[in-house]
Structures are given as C-alpha cells and as structure tokens.
Motif scaffolding. Structure first.
Motif, short mmCIF file in Angstrom:
data_model
loop_
_atom_site.label_atom_id
_atom_site.label_comp_id
_atom_site.label_asym_id
_atom_site.label_seq_id
_atom_site.Cartn_x
_atom_site.Cartn_y
_atom_site.Cartn_z
N GLY A 182 14.32 7.92 2.13
CA GLY A 182 13.53 8.22 0.94
C GLY A 182 12.38 7.23 0.75
O GLY A 182 11.26 7.63 0.41
N VAL A 183 12.66 5.95 1.00
CA VAL A 183 11.60 4.93 0.91
C VAL A 183 10.54 5.19 1.97
O VAL A 183 9.33 5.05 1.72
CB VAL A 183 12.20 3.52 1.08
N ARG A 184 10.99 5.59 3.15
CA ARG A 184 10.05 5.90 4.25
C ARG A 184 9.12 7.04 3.87
O ARG A 184 7.90 6.94 4.06
CB ARG A 184 10.87 6.27 5.49
N SER A 185 9.67 8.10 3.30
CA SER A 185 8.86 9.24 2.87
C SER A 185 7.90 8.84 1.77
O SER A 185 6.71 9.22 1.78
CB SER A 185 9.77 10.37 2.41
N ALA A 186 8.38 8.05 0.81
CA ALA A 186 7.53 7.60 -0.29
C ALA A 186 6.40 6.71 0.22
O ALA A 186 5.25 6.84 -0.22
CB ALA A 186 8.36 6.84 -1.32
N ALA A 187 6.72 5.82 1.16
CA ALA A 187 5.70 4.91 1.70
C ALA A 187 4.59 5.68 2.39
O ALA A 187 3.39 5.38 2.22
CB ALA A 187 6.34 3.93 2.66
N LEU A 188 4.95 6.70 3.16
CA LEU A 188 3.94 7.49 3.86
C LEU A 188 3.05 8.23 2.87
O LEU A 188 1.82 8.29 3.05
CB LEU A 188 4.61 8.48 4.81
N GLN A 189 3.64 8.80 1.83
CA GLN A 189 2.84 9.50 0.83
C GLN A 189 1.91 8.55 0.09
O GLN A 189 0.75 8.88 -0.18
CB GLN A 189 3.76 10.22 -0.16
N VAL A 190 2.40 7.37 -0.22
CA VAL A 190 1.57 6.40 -0.94
C VAL A 190 0.43 5.90 -0.05
O VAL A 190 -0.71 5.79 -0.51
CB VAL A 190 2.43 5.23 -1.44
N ILE A 191 0.72 5.60 1.20
CA ILE A 191 -0.33 5.13 2.11
C ILE A 191 -1.43 6.18 2.25
O ILE A 191 -2.62 5.86 2.23
CB ILE A 191 0.27 4.80 3.50
N ALA A 192 -1.02 7.44 2.38
CA ALA A 192 -2.01 8.51 2.54
C ALA A 192 -2.81 8.73 1.26
O ALA A 192 -4.00 9.09 1.32
CB ALA A 192 -1.30 9.80 2.93
N THR A 193 -2.21 8.50 0.10
CA THR A 193 -2.86 8.81 -1.18
C THR A 193 -3.54 7.60 -1.81
O THR A 193 -4.37 7.77 -2.71
CB THR A 193 -1.83 9.40 -2.17
N ALA A 194 -3.21 6.41 -1.36
CA ALA A 194 -3.79 5.20 -1.96
C ALA A 194 -5.30 5.11 -1.76
O ALA A 194 -5.95 4.26 -2.37
CB ALA A 194 -3.11 3.95 -1.39
N THR A 195 -5.84 5.98 -0.92
CA THR A 195 -7.30 6.01 -0.76
C THR A 195 -8.01 6.36 -2.07
O THR A 195 -9.20 6.05 -2.23
CB THR A 195 -7.69 7.04 0.31
#
Length: 241
Positions: free
Chosen positions: A149-162
């Motif tokens: 779950g942390v892995r999925s959240a991290a990927l979404q945040v990295i992609a959206t933090a732009t």
C-alpha cells in the motif's frame, strides 16, 4: 533532431545538473514532498487501517471513503486549498495526502483481514492482549501488504507531486510547467522522463522491501509448501515416464 533526441540532449547537458534549479536539487525537493506526504497520510491511513482490520468495524465506510477520495479532481482540490490556506507547501501536502490515504488504508486493513482467523484465535487463547495481538501477530504478518500500500501511494504521489509547480513551488514539475508555455519541449519531455525514472527506482526499492518484510515463519512455511509440492510431482512424473 526528434523531440526525444532533444530531450535526452537536455538531460545530458551538464548545465541542467548544477545550481538550485538543477535536476539533483529539483529531485531532492520532489522526494521531500513525497516523504512528508507519506508521513502525513500514513498517520491517518495506516492508523485507520489497523483499527478497521483488527476490529472489523467501519469497513463499509472505509471502502466508500477510499473510492470517493480516488475520484476527487487533484487540480481542483489544489486550487481550493490554495484559495483557503494561501500559496505555500501546505495545500500541496494536503492534496497529495488525500491522494495517498486510499492505498495506505486499503493495503493496511486488507493485510490484516488476510490473516487466518485461527491464528488470531490461537493468540487470544494464549492470553495475549488485543494490543499484543495487533503488534506481535497482525502487523508482522500483514507487513507485506502494508508495504504494498505504501508502494502504491508513493508512486501516485511521485507522479502527482509535479502539481507543486502550479503554486509555484519546487520539484520536478518545474521543468514541465515552466517550459510548457515557452514551448521548450526538450525540457518538458526531459522533466517527464526524470519523474518516470524516479518512480521506477522507488518502485524497485519498495519491491525489494516488500519481499524483505515477509516474516521468517511465513517464508519458511512457503518454502516448505513448495518443497512438498515438488516432492509430490516427482512420483507423478516417474509414473508418467
């Protein structure tokens, strides 16, 4: 020169790797936003997931809330919180945390719910308290799914933090949005490539962590099961021969 060739030329230009606006500094800012977001979202998502998974309460509400949060428009939320709280890092972290809570929550309570009830009953029969069951039995066994779950959240945040570049703050989004209006497509594509590479690297690290947190007992049982399956296949193969 094609756009991708120009983008790679931009990536390998030494001038883009130096100074406060260079790729290393922007990447560091991007990672800081991601880590702060995951900590903030984890306090809410993981804590609620542990409660729901252990008690079985509020599961229906959790499914409804996580589904609703996934449907919220990210940029709309960003502008709303920016108007309310002002320009700064706080609106960005709140919006990214809203995006990160659903996978953290789902991964946590799913991990605990996946544990055999007989295991929990055995722990209670041994006289363990509810806190001991949660901390010594449920969390260690659920850890792979929690990390997932942390892995999925991290990927979404990295992609959206732009989106932080909209306010404007730092991060890799600056390469994309600052150069979009200038039609500097090499920098836009180059920035997108850096975000993609960062997401892939983080995903790989979490994949290794996900394997590493499997408890020794579960790993031993899995290996034993594979060994027994291989042993059973050998006589069948011999009979077929």
């Amino acid at each position: 020169m094609s756009l991708f060739a120009a983008a790679f030329a931009w990536l390998f230009d030494a001038a883009n790797w130096a100074g406060a606006n260079g790729i290393p500094m922007r990447t560091l800012e991007h990672l800081i936003y991601t880590v702060v977001t995951l900590i903030a979202a984890g306090i809410v998502g993981v804590a609620l997931g542990l409660y729901i998974g252990h008690t079985g309460k509020l599961r229906g509400a959790a499914v409804l809330v996580t589904g609703s949060l996934r449907a919220l428009p990210t940029l709309g939320l960003l502008f709303l919180f920016a108007l309310w709280l002002g320009i700064g890092l706080t609106p960005v972290i709140i919006v990214l945390a809203v995006l990160a809570v659903p996978p953290l929550l789902a991964g946590t309570y799913s991990g605990i719910e996946a544990i055999e009830r007989s295991t929990i009953d055995s722990a209670r029969a041994m006289g363990m308290t509810e806190w001991q069951i949660l901390s010594r039995v449920e969390i260690p066994l659920a850890m792979p799914l929690i990390v997932s779950g942390v892995r999925s959240a991290a990927l979404q945040v990295i992609a959206t933090a732009t989106i932080a570049a909209y306010l404007p703050l730092g991060g890799l989004g600056r390469f994309v949005f600052d150069n979009l209006s200038l039609r500097r497509w090499d920098a836009v594509i180059g920035g997108a490539i850096v975000v993609t590479l960062l997401a892939l690297i983080v995903d790989g690290l979490f994949a290794l962590l996900e394997r590493a947190v499997v408890s020794k007992g579960v790993r031993a049982a899995r290996d034993r099961g594979l060994g027994e399956a291989a042993t059973k296949r050998k006589p069948i193969a011999a009979e077929a021969a």
